[in-house]
Write a protein that holds these residues in place. Structure first.
Motif, mmCIF file in Angstrom:
data_model
loop_
_atom_site.group_PDB
_atom_site.id
_atom_site.type_symbol
_atom_site.label_atom_id
_atom_site.label_comp_id
_atom_site.label_asym_id
_atom_site.label_seq_id
_atom_site.Cartn_x
_atom_site.Cartn_y
_atom_site.Cartn_z
ATOM 1 N N UNK A 153 -4.929 -17.080 14.462
ATOM 2 C CA UNK A 153 -4.336 -15.776 14.720
ATOM 3 C C UNK A 153 -3.174 -16.023 13.414
ATOM 4 N N UNK A 154 -3.356 -14.706 12.851
ATOM 5 C CA UNK A 154 -2.403 -14.095 11.830
ATOM 6 C C UNK A 154 -1.717 -13.076 12.185
ATOM 7 N N UNK A 155 -0.481 -13.079 12.013
ATOM 8 C CA UNK A 155 0.453 -11.215 11.940
ATOM 9 C C UNK A 155 1.002 -11.093 10.815
ATOM 10 N N UNK A 156 1.488 -10.048 10.839
ATOM 11 C CA UNK A 156 2.172 -9.484 9.258
ATOM 12 C C UNK A 156 3.607 -9.319 9.782
ATOM 13 N N UNK A 157 4.286 -9.838 9.747
ATOM 14 C CA UNK A 157 5.911 -9.080 10.030
ATOM 15 C C UNK A 157 6.154 -8.394 9.166
ATOM 16 N N UNK A 158 7.083 -8.117 9.350
ATOM 17 C CA UNK A 158 7.469 -6.308 8.643
ATOM 18 C C UNK A 158 9.549 -6.503 8.193
ATOM 19 N N UNK A 159 9.183 -6.827 6.797
ATOM 20 C CA UNK A 159 10.107 -7.523 6.044
ATOM 21 C C UNK A 159 10.986 -5.904 5.379
ATOM 22 N N UNK A 160 12.190 -6.185 4.798
ATOM 23 C CA UNK A 160 12.582 -5.038 4.530
ATOM 24 C C UNK A 160 12.180 -4.532 2.727
ATOM 25 N N UNK A 161 11.424 -5.715 2.306
ATOM 26 C CA UNK A 161 11.302 -5.520 0.720
ATOM 27 C C UNK A 161 10.199 -4.030 0.740
ATOM 28 N N UNK A 162 9.659 -3.574 1.661
ATOM 29 C CA UNK A 162 8.929 -2.504 1.979
ATOM 30 C C UNK A 162 8.686 -2.598 2.715
ATOM 31 N N UNK A 163 9.922 -1.420 2.995
ATOM 32 C CA UNK A 163 10.038 -0.633 4.900
ATOM 33 C C UNK A 163 8.548 -0.973 5.688
ATOM 34 N N UNK A 164 8.950 -1.285 6.440
ATOM 35 C CA UNK A 164 7.303 -0.931 7.280
ATOM 36 C C UNK A 164 5.879 -1.746 6.848
ATOM 37 N N UNK A 165 7.018 -2.696 6.256
ATOM 38 C CA UNK A 165 5.224 -3.453 5.733
ATOM 39 C C UNK A 165 5.838 -4.777 5.745
ATOM 40 N N UNK A 166 4.196 -5.688 5.372
ATOM 41 C CA UNK A 166 4.845 -7.449 5.328
ATOM 42 C C UNK A 166 4.782 -8.374 3.485
ATOM 43 N N UNK A 167 4.905 -6.983 2.728
ATOM 44 C CA UNK A 167 5.600 -7.048 1.416
ATOM 45 C C UNK A 167 6.517 -7.823 0.915
ATOM 46 N N UNK A 168 6.445 -8.942 0.449
ATOM 47 C CA UNK A 168 7.651 -10.002 0.060
ATOM 48 C C UNK A 168 8.350 -9.662 -1.622
ATOM 49 N N UNK A 169 7.256 -8.802 -1.899
ATOM 50 C CA UNK A 169 7.410 -8.810 -3.431
ATOM 51 C C UNK A 169 6.595 -7.726 -4.756
ATOM 52 N N UNK A 170 7.048 -6.780 -5.128
ATOM 53 C CA UNK A 170 5.998 -5.690 -4.871
ATOM 54 C C UNK A 170 6.158 -5.963 -6.797
ATOM 55 N N UNK A 171 5.522 -5.416 -7.229
ATOM 56 C CA UNK A 171 4.908 -5.772 -9.129
ATOM 57 C C UNK A 171 3.621 -6.002 -9.226
ATOM 58 N N UNK A 172 2.563 -5.241 -10.086
ATOM 59 C CA UNK A 172 1.738 -5.976 -10.662
ATOM 60 C C UNK A 172 1.662 -7.474 -10.906
ATOM 61 N N UNK A 173 0.593 -7.841 -10.596
ATOM 62 C CA UNK A 173 0.493 -9.462 -10.496
ATOM 63 C C UNK A 173 -1.148 -9.491 -10.958
ATOM 64 N N UNK A 174 -1.509 -11.098 -11.564
ATOM 65 C CA UNK A 174 -2.740 -11.953 -11.641
ATOM 66 C C UNK A 174 -2.565 -12.880 -10.310
#
Length: 536
Positions: A153-174
């Motif tokens: 069972x997986x959860x998505x904690x909220x982080x401050x990188x993109x507030x309100x989401x579990x995103x930890x790094x923003x930017x186009x990627x492969x």
């Protein structure tokens, strides 16, 4: 300025390559590396798609030290003779798959919904006793982190990188690699991320460090040009980082090899041809009957497990004649290495296959995760990505989710005996430990062992007659002999071990100083109960 021929430049680069300074290096298992390191393959071998030769299987050490980890029976490296039958096993898909599917707004961004490791990394973090998954969030958009207490069972904690989401790094990627490095003495570098992306119209890998896997510092390294879907892993047996570099766009995809000890100080390739060609999809890889295309090596991830490296080969089977809406059906195969470079691939069945049922979450393709797999009690847990295909019959990227497959611990292969029984005799071994453990199924039969001297005679009191038969199914059971509390009397001496097995399977054996059975081998991406990268 004087200009040098490219061949001279290549020789200079290889001379500076740290691996080239380790000629004749002797490994933990007695294997001696060749003087020319890393080895190169001839153009003729590559053109013929000849399977990679494995020198240590052709010429094993005269005596093999077995002090590091469980000794898996995936090949004949340890075996002098045997009347048992080797069986290769495949993991079982978790019935609740996928364990993570795209649902949140960030995961629905881009060309297609994505919540899957594109290599990335899935690890068990002993600091907070959490399963952690870094994954592609939205098609090519960003990286997110999900956590779990039980791995299911997986959860998505909220982080401050993109507030309100579990995103930890923003930017186009492969694709990218996230490595949890418990060996680094600097806590600010505990997590390492190689982010694959285009910059100035060139694809390369950018290295970042993080103390928590959430907040990443500034880029500390940008590599020279490489192909997309390039990844990185660590070989702790030699304490080197390995760049698994994609090569080949118009021609067959292949892997180039580059190793460094120090990520920031050691020299890197300046042009991709500088790196030796390493791995290819060879003539033994099966061709899909429906696509009739020669397979190619799409990606390669690896991780240290017990006494060897386990490689996960993602094989591309073509992208012509694919049904509308289906992505190219990449599939994961397994291989094994005892020197970190040469990989033996004895079983050419898909280890993690695609589904052939349209509409399934993994009907499109499946790919491995960085870190490889975890050790969870008596099982190995493999997380992997799956794409389901486009719903419109045109978009092939489709929706990407994450699945789980499980395998018995050490369960890649076993040697099997029917009721009539059989024997397996090892090559000469040395060990410092005093307790012989096995991973075996013998509940319907029995397993015994004897210790032999250089002439093949049983060393008293370690004869088969004195061995107390094992009649159980266990991933960690100690063998005992009457008249001897342990193996201290023969520790340090070259001996052979002869196993006698009836109606059962032997997966691994090991000798340890720990009466509890700790192997001191590597535990891949970790797991509950492991505070270090090794089984202590």
């Amino acid at each position: 300025m004087k200009r040098f021929p490219r061949a001279c430049l290549l020789a200079l680069v290889l001379t500076l390559h740290p691996g080239a300074t380790r000629a004749g290096e002797t490994l933990y298992n007695g294997i001696v590396l060749p003087d020319a390191w890393p080895p190169t393959r001839t153009p003729e071998e590559l053109a013929a798609r000849t399977p990679q030769p494995v020198p240590y299987l052709q010429h094993p050490p005269a005596v093999i030290p077995i002090d590091v980890g469980r000794q898996l029976l995936v090949d004949d490296f340890l075996i002098e003779s045997s009347t048992l039958t080797r069986v290769h096993h495949q993991p079982k898909l978790y019935a609740g798959n996928p364990v993570l599917r795209p649902e949140t707004p960030p995961e629905l961004e881009g060309r297609g919904p994505m919540a899957m490791p594109f290599s990335d990394g899935v690890w068990f973090d002993p600091a907070d006793q959490l399963f952690k998954m870094w994954y592609l969030c939205g098609y090519g958009k960003q990286t997110a982190l999900a956590t779990s207490r039980d791995g299911l069972q997986w959860t998505r904690p909220e982080f401050d990188v993109r507030p309100g989401t579990n995103v930890v790094f923003i930017g186009d990627r492969d694709s990218q690699t996230v490595w949890m490095d418990l060996r680094d003495s600097d806590p600010k570098r505990r997590y390492k991320m190689w982010r694959g992306h285009f910059e100035n119209k060139q694809f390369g890998l950018s290295l970042y460090f993080s103390p928590d896997g959430v907040h990443w510092g500034d880029r500390v390294l940008r590599t020279a040009l490489t192909g997309d879907r390039s990844t990185v892993f660590y070989n702790p047996f030699r304490q080197v980082w390995i760049y698994s570099l994609r090569h080949g766009w118009s021609g067959p995809r292949a892997r180039k090899y580059w190793e460094v000890k120090d990520l920031l100080k050691d020299p890197m390739w300046t042009a991709l041809p500088d790196a030796p060609t390493w791995l290819i999809s060879d003539s033994l890889d099966p061709m899909r009957e429906d696509l009739k295309t020669i397979p190619q090596l799409y990606n390669f991830d690896a991780v240290a497990y017990e006494s060897l490296m386990v490689g996960l080969f993602v094989i591309w089977s073509g992208d012509m004649n694919i049904p509308p809406g289906r992505p190219k059906p990449n599939t994961v195969f397994a291989g094994y290495s005892r020197d970190g470079f040469h990989f033996d691939r004895p079983d050419r069945r898909a280890f993690l296959p695609v589904s052939e049922t349209k509409g399934d979450w993994n009907w499109g393709n499946v790919q491995s995760a960085g870190g490889g797999f975890m050790v969870v009690k008596d099982e190995l847990w493999f997380y992997f990505s799956g794409r389901g295909g486009g719903n419109d019959g045109k978009t092939r990227d489709g929706s990407g989710s994450t699945g789980l497959a499980t395998l018995r611990r050490d369960g890649f292969a076993s040697v099997h005996a029917e009721a009539a029984g059989g024997t397996l005799t090892t090559r000469p071994l040395t060990f410092k430990g005093t307790h012989l453990f096995v991973n075996a199924t013998a509940a319907q039969g029995e397993l015994k062992a004897e210790i032999l001297d250089e002439k093949g005679a049983a060393i008293a009191p370690f004869s088969a007659e004195n061995c107390e038969p094992l009649r159980q199914d266990s991933t960690r059971a100690e063998l005992h002999w009457k008249g001897a509390p342990d193996l201290a009397a023969i520790a340090g001496k070259p001996v052979r071990v002869r196993f006698q097995l009836k109606s059962g399977d032997l997966y691994a054996f090991w000798v340890t100083p720990d009466a509890g059975g700790a192997s001191h081998g590597y535990v891949a991406a970790g797991g509950p109960g492991f505070a270090k990268p090794t089984d202590e």
